[in-house]
Scaffold this active site. Sequence first.
Site, short mmCIF file in Angstrom:
data_model
loop_
_atom_site.label_atom_id
_atom_site.label_comp_id
_atom_site.label_asym_id
_atom_site.label_seq_id
_atom_site.Cartn_x
_atom_site.Cartn_y
_atom_site.Cartn_z
N CYS A 112 90.79 -15.25 154.75
CA CYS A 112 91.25 -14.26 153.86
C CYS A 112 92.61 -13.89 154.04
O CYS A 112 93.03 -13.87 155.29
CB CYS A 112 90.49 -12.94 154.08
SG CYS A 112 88.73 -13.33 153.97
N CYS A 133 91.25 -2.96 161.77
CA CYS A 133 90.51 -3.71 161.03
C CYS A 133 91.69 -4.98 160.69
O CYS A 133 92.74 -4.73 160.28
CB CYS A 133 90.34 -2.98 159.42
SG CYS A 133 89.19 -1.92 159.62
N CYS A 145 87.35 -17.75 162.42
CA CYS A 145 86.66 -17.58 161.33
C CYS A 145 87.09 -18.90 160.52
O CYS A 145 88.10 -19.09 160.74
CB CYS A 145 87.01 -16.21 160.72
SG CYS A 145 86.06 -15.65 159.18
N GLU A 165 87.75 -10.47 170.58
CA GLU A 165 88.22 -9.02 171.09
C GLU A 165 87.02 -7.89 170.48
O GLU A 165 86.32 -8.39 169.43
CB GLU A 165 89.31 -8.78 170.34
CG GLU A 165 90.47 -9.45 170.64
CD GLU A 165 91.80 -8.91 170.28
OE1 GLU A 165 92.82 -8.98 171.32
OE2 GLU A 165 92.07 -9.01 169.11
N CYS A 218 93.99 -11.37 156.42
CA CYS A 218 93.32 -11.06 157.70
C CYS A 218 94.00 -11.90 159.05
O CYS A 218 94.16 -13.00 158.90
CB CYS A 218 91.89 -11.03 157.62
SG CYS A 218 90.90 -11.19 159.28
N CYS A 226 82.95 -1.84 167.62
CA CYS A 226 83.30 -2.92 166.81
C CYS A 226 83.04 -4.38 167.23
O CYS A 226 84.02 -4.80 168.31
CB CYS A 226 84.53 -2.79 166.12
SG CYS A 226 85.01 -4.06 164.93
N1 SAH Z 1 84.43 -11.11 158.34
C1 SAH Z 1 83.65 -9.95 158.10
C2 SAH Z 1 83.67 -8.87 158.98
C3 SAH Z 1 85.15 -8.33 159.71
S1 SAH Z 1 86.53 -7.92 158.79
C4 SAH Z 1 84.18 -9.20 156.44
O1 SAH Z 1 85.16 -9.97 156.25
O2 SAH Z 1 83.82 -8.42 156.20
C5 SAH Z 1 86.20 -6.24 158.61
C6 SAH Z 1 87.07 -5.65 157.70
O3 SAH Z 1 88.45 -5.58 157.84
C7 SAH Z 1 86.67 -6.48 156.30
O4 SAH Z 1 86.49 -5.62 155.39
C8 SAH Z 1 88.16 -7.27 156.13
O5 SAH Z 1 88.42 -7.70 154.79
C9 SAH Z 1 89.15 -5.96 156.61
N2 SAH Z 1 90.23 -6.57 156.86
C10 SAH Z 1 90.55 -7.62 157.34
N3 SAH Z 1 92.16 -7.88 157.36
C11 SAH Z 1 92.57 -6.64 157.21
C12 SAH Z 1 93.94 -6.08 157.14
N4 SAH Z 1 94.83 -6.57 157.94
N5 SAH Z 1 94.03 -4.78 157.05
C13 SAH Z 1 92.77 -3.89 156.75
N6 SAH Z 1 91.58 -4.39 156.46
C14 SAH Z 1 91.70 -5.68 156.81
FE1 SF4 Z 2 86.97 -13.94 158.42
FE2 SF4 Z 2 89.07 -11.92 158.21
FE3 SF4 Z 2 87.75 -12.94 156.01
FE4 SF4 Z 2 86.38 -11.31 157.70
S1 SF4 Z 2 88.37 -10.73 156.59
S2 SF4 Z 2 85.73 -13.48 156.59
S3 SF4 Z 2 87.09 -12.09 159.65
S4 SF4 Z 2 89.11 -14.06 157.38
#
Ligand code: SAH
Ligand code: SF4
Length: 391
Positions: A146, A373, A142, A120, A149, A135
């Site tokens: 996290c 995000c 991934c 996406e 996420c 974006c």
């Molecule tokens: N993998 C990279 C970039 C993609 S995520 C990273 O983790 O930095 C982009 C941002 O969205 C990151 O700061 C991530 O931690 C945040 N993010 C992930 N899940 C989220 C959620 N459910 N609500 C708000 N921000 C979130």
């Molecule tokens: Fe991967 Fe989501 Fe963690 Fe970014 S926030 S490193 S996309 S699992």
Amino acid sequence: MSLTLTAPERERILAKAALFAPPSNVLPDGRRDLVGLSREELLAEVLVAGEQKFRAKQLWHWIYHQGVTDFSRMSSIARPLQEKLSEKFVIGRPQVALDQLSKDETRKFLFKFRDNEAVETVYIPDPIEDRGAVCISSQVGCTLSCRFCHTGTQRLARNLSPAEIVGQFMAARDAYNEWPSPKGETPRLLSTIVLMGMGEPLYNYENVAQAMKIVMDGEGIGLSRRRITLSTSGVVPMMDRAGEELGVNLAVSLHAVRDDLRDELVPLNRKYPIKDLIAACKRYPGASNARRITFEYVMLKGINDSETDARALVYLIAGLPAKVNLIPFNPWPGSSYETSSPHAIRKFADIVMEAGYSSPIRTPRGQDILAACGQLKSMAPVNPAIPAPLG
Ligand code: SAH
Ligand code: SF4
């Protein structure tokens, strides 16, 4: 981690990335996709085809400056050569498998590649100015999971190629007809890139770097490094290299100020703990008051949003040219956290701001189409009542 340990660790990360390499850029009919080749690689193709060197420069201009995908539209190239080129090459684009528009004008694309893998990509228009950010995703899925996420629930299928990374941006420009007009006006709408989509860009460093070099090339798309932000969950050994080679803006997904909590929320912290992460930020080349490092901090109710956390955050980033983006948690199907209350977020922001750091609270964009995000995943919408695709 000491600096001396970083080099072998970097080699290990690059070797692992290679295990998830994207498929070849040659189509089943034998034609090669020219998108994503570096300038040197494009020149090599031109020479192998028996053509003169200057043709590579012409092709580069048509592909990346004008956004042309059809050799027959390259008016500076004579018809017989156009035909020869189209027998050997294509100028590819990912296929738009889904195109959704949020009520706030955020637009999400599901782009499908030749092997049917998909990612996406989100276009986020500025609510006030006539511009916006694209974006971009760097991986299908991934490896890091996290806890908050959505992408993290999708196993890594593979890394994206330079063509697929730059192709997301080019296909988004196609959708807005945002290539320079023959009169030479520069596109404005799609003028910023954030590597904040699916995947961890520093776990696919070489392909991301090649794509960003293409995007930054002044004779093509020509975005300055100041218009590109790479977000990492904290792949410490690759941060120095990204800073030296690309010099793009850095965003760091911090989300917690204590190792015990960050270990849980961002499991990569067990490998590269907060102390090492902050040290890597301190070394990051090009960071200055004019170009701050962004710390992203997702606001999770009762988990990381106390005043004590806010004060510890300020202490942690003391001395760094930094700003803190507070991201209210965006829920997704099956997620187990709640968003902090507006009051808690405000309070947190005030503490950070009083300590001298800008602390904007990010307004969620495109939540209704799961485009905000952390909501991205390679799948069709769960909610069938989603706005009809455009165009
Ligand atoms: N993998 C990279 C970039 C993609 S995520 C990273 O983790 O930095 C982009 C941002 O969205 C990151 O700061 C991530 O931690 C945040 N993010 C992930 N899940 C989220 C959620 N459910 N609500 C708000 N921000 C979130
Ligand atoms: Fe991967 Fe989501 Fe963690 Fe970014 S926030 S490193 S996309 S699992």
